[in-house]
Write a protein that holds these residues in place. Structure first.
Motif, short mmCIF file in Angstrom:
data_model
loop_
_atom_site.label_atom_id
_atom_site.label_comp_id
_atom_site.label_asym_id
_atom_site.label_seq_id
_atom_site.Cartn_x
_atom_site.Cartn_y
_atom_site.Cartn_z
N VAL A 5 -0.27 -9.01 -9.93
CA VAL A 5 -1.43 -9.82 -9.59
C VAL A 5 -1.05 -11.02 -8.73
CG1 VAL A 5 -3.17 -11.33 -10.59
CG2 VAL A 5 -2.79 -9.08 -11.56
N LEU A 49 -0.51 -9.97 -5.14
CA LEU A 49 -1.74 -9.59 -4.42
C LEU A 49 -2.58 -10.83 -4.10
CD1 LEU A 49 -2.58 -6.37 -6.42
CD2 LEU A 49 -1.77 -6.51 -4.07
N LEU A 98 0.83 -1.21 0.00
CA LEU A 98 0.00 0.00 0.00
C LEU A 98 0.86 1.25 0.00
CD1 LEU A 98 -2.87 -0.86 2.47
CD2 LEU A 98 -3.01 -0.58 0.00
N VAL A 147 -15.28 -10.14 -13.30
CA VAL A 147 -15.10 -9.04 -12.35
C VAL A 147 -16.13 -7.95 -12.63
CG1 VAL A 147 -13.56 -7.20 -11.61
CG2 VAL A 147 -12.65 -9.49 -12.04
N LEU A 149 -6.93 -1.28 -3.36
CA LEU A 149 -5.56 -1.41 -3.86
C LEU A 149 -4.99 -2.80 -3.63
CD1 LEU A 149 -4.09 2.02 -2.77
CD2 LEU A 149 -4.76 1.29 -5.04
N LEU A 150 -5.55 -3.51 -2.66
CA LEU A 150 -5.03 -4.85 -2.37
C LEU A 150 -5.56 -5.89 -3.33
CD1 LEU A 150 -5.25 -4.81 1.52
CD2 LEU A 150 -3.18 -5.03 0.17
N LYS A 151 -6.57 -5.52 -4.12
CA LYS A 151 -7.18 -6.50 -5.02
C LYS A 151 -6.34 -6.67 -6.28
CE LYS A 151 -10.88 -7.24 -2.55
NZ LYS A 151 -10.41 -6.54 -1.36
N PRO A 152 -6.27 -7.89 -6.77
CA PRO A 152 -5.47 -8.13 -7.97
C PRO A 152 -6.19 -7.72 -9.26
CG PRO A 152 -6.39 -10.18 -7.21
CD PRO A 152 -6.81 -9.13 -6.23
N VAL A 153 -6.91 -6.61 -9.21
CA VAL A 153 -7.64 -6.12 -10.37
C VAL A 153 -7.26 -4.65 -10.51
CG1 VAL A 153 -9.93 -5.72 -11.36
CG2 VAL A 153 -9.58 -7.65 -9.85
N ARG A 181 2.87 -4.36 -6.93
CA ARG A 181 1.48 -4.82 -6.85
C ARG A 181 1.10 -5.72 -8.04
NH1 ARG A 181 -2.84 -2.41 -5.93
NH2 ARG A 181 -2.73 -0.83 -7.52
N ASP A 198 -7.70 1.27 0.68
CA ASP A 198 -6.66 0.27 0.92
C ASP A 198 -7.08 -1.08 0.37
OD1 ASP A 198 -5.19 2.15 2.20
OD2 ASP A 198 -5.54 1.41 4.23
N TYR A 199 -8.32 -1.43 0.64
CA TYR A 199 -8.78 -2.74 0.22
C TYR A 199 -8.90 -2.83 -1.30
CZ TYR A 199 -9.61 -4.06 5.04
OH TYR A 199 -9.43 -4.38 6.36
N ALA A 242 -14.77 -13.08 -7.45
CA ALA A 242 -14.54 -12.69 -8.84
C ALA A 242 -13.25 -11.90 -8.98
CB ALA A 242 -15.73 -11.86 -9.33
N TYR A 289 -10.54 -11.98 -7.15
CA TYR A 289 -9.33 -12.78 -7.00
C TYR A 289 -9.31 -13.94 -7.98
CZ TYR A 289 -7.80 -10.34 -2.82
OH TYR A 289 -7.33 -9.40 -1.95
N LEU A 345 -1.25 6.95 -7.14
CA LEU A 345 -1.17 5.71 -6.35
C LEU A 345 0.20 5.55 -5.72
CD1 LEU A 345 -3.04 2.88 -8.25
CD2 LEU A 345 -3.84 4.41 -6.46
N ALA A 359 -6.97 -1.05 -10.22
CA ALA A 359 -7.65 -0.25 -9.20
C ALA A 359 -8.55 0.81 -9.82
CB ALA A 359 -6.63 0.38 -8.26
N VAL A 389 -11.90 -0.82 -10.64
CA VAL A 389 -12.75 -1.06 -9.47
C VAL A 389 -13.27 0.25 -8.90
CG1 VAL A 389 -12.88 -2.11 -7.19
CG2 VAL A 389 -11.43 -3.13 -8.94
#
Lengths: 319, 275, 275
Positions: free
Chosen positions: A92, A95, A72, C21, C114-118, A90, C111-112, A123, A125, C267, C120, C123
């Motif tokens: 994939v 994460l 982060l 997604v 940014l933590l996703k592997p998609v 970051r 934060d959450y 979805a 992940y 970011l 940002a 989303v």
């Protein structure tokens, strides 16, 4: 080794405001900045499957470190490798191999039942539906949250919500769990449940757990290894017992409702009990001399509580 | 102007405490504004919507005056409108709506001062800062359009100042009342947006009262929309007078009474629902 | 609970699939919006009120004169129609997310994300919808049809050009919106910036020719609302040649690229709300 941190530092630039009205107006035209070193040259390694606790006073840099480990925040200096990746990239795959749970922030969708948040995370992940169903069933069973899956999150209690947060964070079966104050605000009963769950999860999956907490019990019960961070630097890295032995090696011998004559052996009255503080080596000798004269008394030997150990440790550092 | 605080009489000591707390409130408002410099720029820029309307009317009257309004008249009208809009701006509807819906009103109710009265004073404290924003904007306008400079008669300036104060009270009270709807409806803000659409049309914000069709302006002239913005503007440019200002005063009384009653009932309901 | 095949096996799996997604995001966004049934109807009501509030001043102006800056009533209706269409898309799909992201940065949900592997940006731009705003799109079509009824229906070419320009204009506005979001990474309180953006974008409801030189360029390039409202109308009226249309589309693509670049930079300097 799953986590490798070398010389990690983070510096924030924050505006400085003078006192009062004049200061406010001055900062309007000429804003002064100050560099705050939140984390200074921290290095450590963590092995796969370890449970590690970050401990330190407020503002010590625990959360900042955790956020750099999870990608982060970008470090100002130093290198971090988590599961072989640089967190700040970051990517994939990185994460998908970590998770971060923050006790003071939530990712669940407030107005919808937790199940919807779970489905969304599935979805995002890219978890295979069959694996998702299996993991969800197991987590729900472990945390016993079956009855609340249909209720909107806003109607859940804090403890129920934290359990659902954990589920949402673990659906993709991460290898590394970062837990920032996961038990904050929970009642004692719920704290115990969450602790038990984290322990179980670690032993059954072999996932690595890194945890910060204000509650010493979390640390005492969960993490055999301790990293103490104070004013941005790493002050201690080792086991909890070793730290206690070093900082507070003494024992308290408490004789419940003991006779006043114990004063001869160096005891002092505390709340109707007789108490003596002795070194670890001295303990057995003192005990036998008490028991030889008063064989029937109720006696207890205590190590100083963790809170006291830490308070003394931080005091030692500042003195 | 103290009687405009809808709940002032409910906690009689509240207003007194607040008068004495004014310097502190002031400093808080200053610090708040200074801490967010970027926002100050934003305030300057968002104060300019009347200028957008000016552009439209300017283009429309290029060929000749419309209903007695020439290009210079439109320029003056919308400049004064912009100033009055800034001086009478408040945010109580958003704040109250948020406090009721989030439950953060509860701790506020435990304080010795009525939260609405507190907001009223907070709004007052912000006014000088809005003026700071206005000065460079006005200077720029004078350079761009020298014809906006005009000299109203002395008595009009006096009445204008009174009328601005009344407009401030009306605007704040109307917002407070819409904010209080949150005690009963989840969608109080939606209702407020509908009100805003009506308001912008009937207040003189986008169309000068004199240009509305005769029968519409005959009615709209006496409604609170106009009382909260258009009256002081028209007073200054000589298109309204004491009767309209008297109507403003009337609305302040009516709205304050309505607000008080609503507040009392709303708080009861808030307590009953348990927030 | 053994992690099937060990953790490595999972992270090297197929990964998130975009259609999946997107449909999951859309599903959640819709469910969220439909939580408040009242809001759906209130929004519809507000939307209709908006259309009237936009058309009324225009009607008043054209009640006094036949032509404003070279635009007739029918031609102006086209501008208003495209403006409403843009408002519908922005209000229905884009702006609700602006609020959500700003709130998320303040409270930590960012934060959450940014933590996703998609991605940002994806989303952040697709977590909320306001379906009721899409009603505005319907009224936009009616207003455009009304205008075309007066001006006469154009051929296939102008309609295609207008359609492309409208898409480009909305994309340019989205890019601007994304830039505002980027600002909120540094200045957490950007609520006023939303208000400002809305206020400035409001200027797009009139034909852009009513504005003087600088303002016209501003509304075409900086806050490119005219690109989404006046330009498609000009295309329908055959006032644009192909080269201009292509240029406009190129500019909006450039804006999008710039916005995305800024987002990436923002970011990198994200400080994350401290807990």
């Amino acid at each position: 080794m799953i986590i490798d941190v070398v010389g990690l530092s983070k510096t924030y630039r924050v505006p400085v405001k003078g006192e009062g009205l004049a200061g406010s107006v001055k900062s309007l035209f000429n804003r002064q900045y100050r560099d705050v070193e939140a984390v200074k040259n921290v290095s450590f390694q963590i092995e796969r499957g370890e449970r590690v606790g970050f401990l330190g006073p407020n503002g010590a840099g625990k959360t900042t470190t955790l956020k750099m480990l999870s990608g982060l925040l970008h470090p100002t200096a130093g290198t971090v490798l988590v599961a072989g990746y640089r967190p700040k990239d970051r990517v994939v795959a990185f994460l998908r191999s970590i998770t971060l749970v923050m006790g003071q922030k939530q990712q669940l969708l407030w107005d919808l039942p937790p199940q919807e948040s779970f489905a969304l995370n599935r979805a995002m992940y890219g978890v295979d539906p069959a694996a998702y169903a299996r993991t969800l069933d197991q987590l729900v069973a472990m945390l016993k949250i079956e009855p609340i899956l249909q209720k909107p999150v806003r109607n859940l209690s804090l403890g129920e919500r934290m359990k659902c947060e954990l589920v949402a964070a673990l659906l993709h079966q991460p290898q590394v769990l970062f837990l920032d104050e996961p038990t904050i605000g929970l009642d004692v009963e719920m704290q115990v449940q969450v602790r038990k769950f984290i322990h179980e999860y670690n032993t059954s999956t072999g996932a690595t757990v890194i945890l910060t907490s204000h509650y010493m019990q979390d640390i005492a019960a969960l993490t055999p290894r301790l990293l103490v961070i104070d004013k941005g630097t790493l002050r201690y890295d080792g086991s909890l017992t070793a730290l206690t032995e070093r900082v507070a090696p003494e024992r308290r011998i408490v004789v419940k409702g003991g006779p006043a004559e114990l004063a001869e052996l160096g005891f002092v009255p505390v709340d109707g009990d007789q108490v003596a503080t002795v070194t670890a080596e001295e303990t057995n000798r003192r005990l036998s001399s008490v028991l030889s004269r008063w064989p029937m008394v109720e006696i207890a030997v205590e190590s100083p509580p963790l809170e006291e150990v830490m308070a003394r440790y931080f005091h030692e550092g500042s003195a | 102007m103290t009687d405009a605080g809808a709940g002032a009489r409910e906690t009689p000591s509240g207003a007194g405490i607040l008068w004495r707390a004014m310097p502190t409130l002031w400093r808080v408002a200053v610090a708040g504004i200074v801490a967010y410099r970027a926002e100050m720029v934003i305030w300057i820029l968002s104060a300019t919507l009347p200028l957008v309307m000016l552009a439209l009317w300017d283009a429309a009257s290029a060929a000749g005056p419309l209903a007695g309004f020439g290009q210079a008249d439109f320029a003056r009208y919308f400049t004064v409108t912009m100033v009055v809009r800034q001086l009478t701006g408040s945010w109580v509807v958003w704040e109250l709506n948020y406090m009721v819906r989030s439950g953060s009103l509860s701790p506020q109710l435990l304080r010795p001062v009525n939260p609405l009265v507190y907001n009223f004073f907070e709004t007052l404290a912000a006014i000088p800062w809005r003026m700071i924003v206005l000065v460079p904007l006005l200077a720029g306008l004078v350079v761009w359009r020298p014809d906006i400079v005009f000299a109203p008669e002395g008595w009009r300036v006096c009445v204008f100042l009174v009328s601005v104060a009344l407009a401030f009270a009306v605007a704040w009270l109307v917002q407070a009342i819409f904010g209080m709807l949150a005690f009963w409806f989840e969608e109080a803000m939606g209702v407020f947006s509908v009100h805003f659409a009506l308001w912008s049309f009937f207040s003189g914000y986008i169309v000068p009262m004199a240009l509305l069709p005769g029968w519409i302006s005959g009615v709209a002239r006496w409604l609170p929309f106009y009382a909260s913005l258009g009256v002081p503007v028209d007073v200054l440019i000589g298109r309204a007078g004491l009767p309209e200002v008297a109507a403003q005063a009337g609305w302040v009384v009516i709205l304050a009474l309505a607000g008080r009653i609503m507040w009392a009932r709303g708080i009861r309901r808030y307590g009953a629902v348990g927030a | 609970m053994p992690p099937a095949g060990g953790p490595e096996a999972l992270s090297s799996g197929p990964g998130p699939r975009l259609p999946e997604v997107l449909s999951a995001l859309a599903r959640v966004a819709l469910m969220n919006a439909l939580q408040y049934r009242a809001s759906f109807f209130v929004d519809f009501f507000v939307g209709s009120g908006n259309v009237v509030a936009i058309l009324l001043p225009l009607a008043v102006v054209f009640g006094k004169t036949d032509s404003v800056a070279g635009w007739t009533w029918d031609q102006s209706l086209l501008v208003t129609g495209f403006f409403l269409m843009m408002s519908a898309v922005m209000g229905g799909l884009v702006e609700p997310n602006l609020g959500a992201v700003v709130e998320g940065i303040r409270q930590g949900q960012m934060d959450y994300i940014l933590l996703k592997p998609v991605d940002a940006q994806l989303v952040a731009s697709a977590q909320r919808v306001a379906p009721a705003k899409l009603w505005d799109g319907l009224s936009a079509l009616v207003v455009i049809a009304w205008g075309l009824h007066g001006t006469g229906w154009p051929g296939f070419g102008p309609i295609t050009a207008a359609f492309c320009l409208m898409i480009a204009g909305v994309m340019a506005m989205y890019s601007l919106w994304l830039l505002v979001i980027c600002l909120s990474f540094w200045f957490v309180r950007v609520d006023n910036l939303r208000y400002l953006l809305g206020a400035v974008a409001d200027a797009g409801r009139w034909p852009v020719d009513i504005y003087s030189g600088v303002a016209r360029v501003f509304l075409t390039v900086v806050v490119p609302v005219a690109l989404a409202s006046s330009w498609p109308a000009m295309a329908l009226l055959g006032r644009l040649d192909l080269a201009l249309v292509v240029q406009a589309i190129a500019v909006s693509l450039g804006g999008f690229a710039f916005a995305r670049w800024s987002w990436k930079r923002a970011l990198a300097s994200y400080t994350s709300a401290s807990s």
